[in-house]
Each structure stands twice: as structure tokens, then as C-alpha cells.
Write a protein that holds these residues in place. Sequence first.
Motif, PDB file in Angstrom:
ATOM      1  N   MET A   1       0.844  -1.197   0.000  1.00 10.93           N
ATOM      2  CA  MET A   1       0.000   0.000   0.000  1.00 10.93           C
ATOM      3  C   MET A   1       0.876   1.243   0.000  1.00 10.93           C
ATOM      4  SD  MET A   1      -3.268   0.555   2.440  1.00 10.93           S
ATOM      5  CE  MET A   1      -4.797   1.124   1.758  1.00 10.93           C
ATOM      6  N   THR A   2       1.763   1.327  -0.988  1.00  6.63           N
ATOM      7  CA  THR A   2       2.706   2.420  -1.021  1.00  6.63           C
ATOM      8  C   THR A   2       2.439   3.396  -2.140  1.00  6.63           C
ATOM      9  OG1 THR A   2       4.177   1.054  -2.341  1.00  6.63           O
ATOM     10  CG2 THR A   2       4.525   1.053   0.031  1.00  6.63           C
ATOM     11  N   LYS A   3       1.551   3.089  -3.062  1.00  3.99           N
ATOM     12  CA  LYS A   3       1.248   4.014  -4.134  1.00  3.99           C
ATOM     13  C   LYS A   3       0.596   5.276  -3.581  1.00  3.99           C
ATOM     14  CE  LYS A   3       2.470   2.034  -8.019  1.00  3.99           C
ATOM     15  NZ  LYS A   3       3.390   2.672  -8.966  1.00  3.99           N
ATOM     16  N   LEU A   4       0.969   6.407  -4.149  1.00  6.45           N
ATOM     17  CA  LEU A   4       0.443   7.680  -3.673  1.00  6.45           C
ATOM     18  C   LEU A   4      -1.070   7.729  -3.790  1.00  6.45           C
ATOM     19  CD1 LEU A   4       1.314  10.431  -2.613  1.00  6.45           C
ATOM     20  CD2 LEU A   4       1.380  11.247  -4.948  1.00  6.45           C
ATOM     21  N   LEU A 119       9.334  14.835   2.061  1.00  7.83           N
ATOM     22  CA  LEU A 119       9.455  15.836   1.007  1.00  7.83           C
ATOM     23  C   LEU A 119      10.190  17.078   1.516  1.00  7.83           C
ATOM     24  CD1 LEU A 119       5.896  15.573  -0.582  1.00  7.83           C
ATOM     25  CD2 LEU A 119       8.053  14.917  -1.684  1.00  7.83           C
ATOM     26  N   LEU A 120       9.948  17.438   2.765  1.00  7.48           N
ATOM     27  CA  LEU A 120      10.616  18.606   3.341  1.00  7.48           C
ATOM     28  C   LEU A 120      12.060  18.305   3.706  1.00  7.48           C
ATOM     29  CD1 LEU A 120       7.705  19.977   5.557  1.00  7.48           C
ATOM     30  CD2 LEU A 120       8.624  21.001   3.462  1.00  7.48           C
ATOM     31  N   ALA A 121      12.333  17.101   4.177  1.00  8.13           N
ATOM     32  CA  ALA A 121      13.713  16.728   4.516  1.00  8.13           C
ATOM     33  C   ALA A 121      14.607  16.794   3.294  1.00  8.13           C
ATOM     34  CB  ALA A 121      13.743  15.331   5.120  1.00  8.13           C
ATOM     35  N   ARG A 122      14.044  16.476   2.151  1.00  9.02           N
ATOM     36  CA  ARG A 122      14.798  16.420   0.906  1.00  9.02           C
ATOM     37  C   ARG A 122      14.805  17.753   0.161  1.00  9.02           C
ATOM     38  NH1 ARG A 122      14.906  10.887  -0.492  1.00  9.02           N
ATOM     39  NH2 ARG A 122      15.021  11.371  -2.720  1.00  9.02           N
ATOM     40  N   CYS A 193       8.113  22.228  -2.747  1.00 10.31           N
ATOM     41  CA  CYS A 193       8.501  20.821  -2.585  1.00 10.31           C
ATOM     42  C   CYS A 193       7.290  19.963  -2.230  1.00 10.31           C
ATOM     43  CB  CYS A 193       9.578  20.694  -1.514  1.00 10.31           C
ATOM     44  SG  CYS A 193      11.194  21.345  -1.991  1.00 10.31           S
ATOM     45  N   LEU A 194       6.434  20.463  -1.368  1.00  5.79           N
ATOM     46  CA  LEU A 194       5.250  19.710  -0.958  1.00  5.79           C
ATOM     47  C   LEU A 194       4.228  19.587  -2.075  1.00  5.79           C
ATOM     48  CD1 LEU A 194       4.759  21.139   2.646  1.00  5.79           C
ATOM     49  CD2 LEU A 194       5.574  18.859   2.035  1.00  5.79           C
ATOM     50  N   ALA A 195       4.251  20.526  -3.002  1.00  7.89           N
ATOM     51  CA  ALA A 195       3.294  20.504  -4.118  1.00  7.89           C
ATOM     52  C   ALA A 195       3.777  19.656  -5.290  1.00  7.89           C
ATOM     53  CB  ALA A 195       3.034  21.932  -4.601  1.00  7.89           C
ATOM     54  N   ASN A 199       7.338  14.104  -7.633  1.00  8.78           N
ATOM     55  CA  ASN A 199       8.373  13.685  -6.699  1.00  8.78           C
ATOM     56  C   ASN A 199       7.792  12.762  -5.628  1.00  8.78           C
ATOM     57  OD1 ASN A 199      10.947  13.557  -5.547  1.00  8.78           O
ATOM     58  ND2 ASN A 199      10.609  15.377  -4.298  1.00  8.78           N
ATOM     59  N   ALA A 200       6.602  13.088  -5.148  1.00  9.58           N
ATOM     60  CA  ALA A 200       5.942  12.233  -4.163  1.00  9.58           C
ATOM     61  C   ALA A 200       5.650  10.854  -4.744  1.00  9.58           C
ATOM     62  CB  ALA A 200       4.648  12.893  -3.688  1.00  9.58           C
ATOM     63  N   GLU A 201       5.203  10.827  -5.988  1.00  8.39           N
ATOM     64  CA  GLU A 201       4.932   9.548  -6.642  1.00  8.39           C
ATOM     65  C   GLU A 201       6.216   8.731  -6.799  1.00  8.39           C
ATOM     66  OE1 GLU A 201       3.031  10.585 -10.271  1.00  8.39           O
ATOM     67  OE2 GLU A 201       1.127  11.126  -9.315  1.00  8.39           O
ATOM     68  N   LYS A 202       7.320   9.425  -7.107  1.00  8.28           N
ATOM     69  CA  LYS A 202       8.599   8.736  -7.248  1.00  8.28           C
ATOM     70  C   LYS A 202       9.033   8.124  -5.923  1.00  8.28           C
ATOM     71  CE  LYS A 202      12.383   7.472  -9.305  1.00  8.28           C
ATOM     72  NZ  LYS A 202      12.361   6.373 -10.311  1.00  8.28           N
TER      73      LYS A 202
END
Length: 247
Positions: A1-4, A119-122, A193-195, A199-202
Amino acid sequence: MTKLTLMSSLALALVLTACGDKDAASDGKLSGEPIAAVPAPAGTNWSDMVKPTADGGFVMGNPDAPIKIVEFASLTCSHCAEFSEKGFPSLRDKYVNSGKVSFELRNYIRDPLDMTAALLARCGGAEPFFPLSDQLFGYQPTLFEKAQGLGEAGYKAALESPANERFVKLGEATGLVEFVMQRGIAEDQAKQCLADAKNAEKLAENVQKAGTAYEIEGTPTFIMNGQKLDNVSAWPALEAKLREAGA
């Protein structure tokens, strides 16, 4: 269950992958012969040398270190936070700075709050990644408190927002945006970055690939020279493995 797409449908379920002990396939043993220290370039420490990796992590240390440690960690995992507090300083100062060991941290996303924090850490790139991740681990109690304060309806509403808005809303509501702003990440940069839905999907795809490749069942999971370590989820056990390998 890791898909965005699946993550976005969660309500207040904050744990997708177990956080804690787990079984593993191999012990990653090396010869055990003592390894000589390798001095860093003059005026530097090996731990100052940080770069992104092809697998989506960030690695610090001697690129030719004979012992390569990878940690799959979740920023919402209490055991990962404990390792960050009790193990990482010794791993960095004693082993990475010796030139014998390199250390790579890969975000293993377990839930939407974890994705927001990752996302913020990166967001600032390689240089601030490790100190910012370490501080985000310490922010866990406040993060959970603020997330609970949203209530189920507020949390669900954020997750049901468009892909380029949901993590921005979570970041603002949980204080994560303000937290990283106080540590050098500009507000506009943090929100950008949060938007970044791609990147989140990756990141979510990386989790799926790693989970399959290493049969990851919990965090933290440690890999030594490509082999998942058996029953190693805390610093004393990991340090014992390093010593066995000659570090």
C-alpha cells in the motif's frame, strides 16, 4: 500500500508498514579482517561529504568505503527516531569518519505524514538532508499531537485535496512548514517541494521497489553491502555487525 493514489485515500491510519523488529534474509557478513582507517581529504570529515544516490537516498562518507550501510527509515517511526538519537551520532563520528563505512539513508514512506516530512527533509538537497532528517525525527511527538488535533474530518479533507495541495495542507496544519522554515528552508521553497506530486509519486514507487527487493517488513531496516541484516533494528546490534565486518 505504497502508491500515492492509495495513500491519499487514508483517513487517520498513520501506519502502513510496521515500525520495529522484523525478520530478514541475510546477515551481510564480510571477512571480519580489521579494516584500516582512511583519512578524509585535508580539512574535511568524511561525514561532510553527502550526495544523492541513484536509488533515491542520500549517502555520506568515503565513496570507496568497504562497508556500505543503507538504512530504510520512516520519519514517523519511533524506532527510527530512537536510532537517530542513540545510534546515528556514533555511526557517523566513529565509523563513517574513519573512512571504513559509508551510510545511506533512504526514506521508506509509511503514511501521508511521513511523505510530508520526507518531502521537506529532501527539499534543500544533499547538504542539509541529514541534519534536517535528524531534527524531524525529534519533532515526532509534536507532529503526532498536531495531526491528532486535526481530527478525522480535517485529516481526511487534506488527503482528499488535489495532489499538488494535500501535502502542503498537511505541512501547514502540522507545523512542519514552519519547522523547516526555522532551519533554513524558505516558505515558498517548502511549499513548492510539498506541491511536487511527481516527486511524491517517485518516492512512493521507490518504497514499493525496495519493499519487493529486500522484503522489507518494518522500519528501520538495515542493509550491509547489499544484504539485509537479520534482526538488526537498533544501534547495539548494528554496531556488533560493523565490528564483525572489521570496522
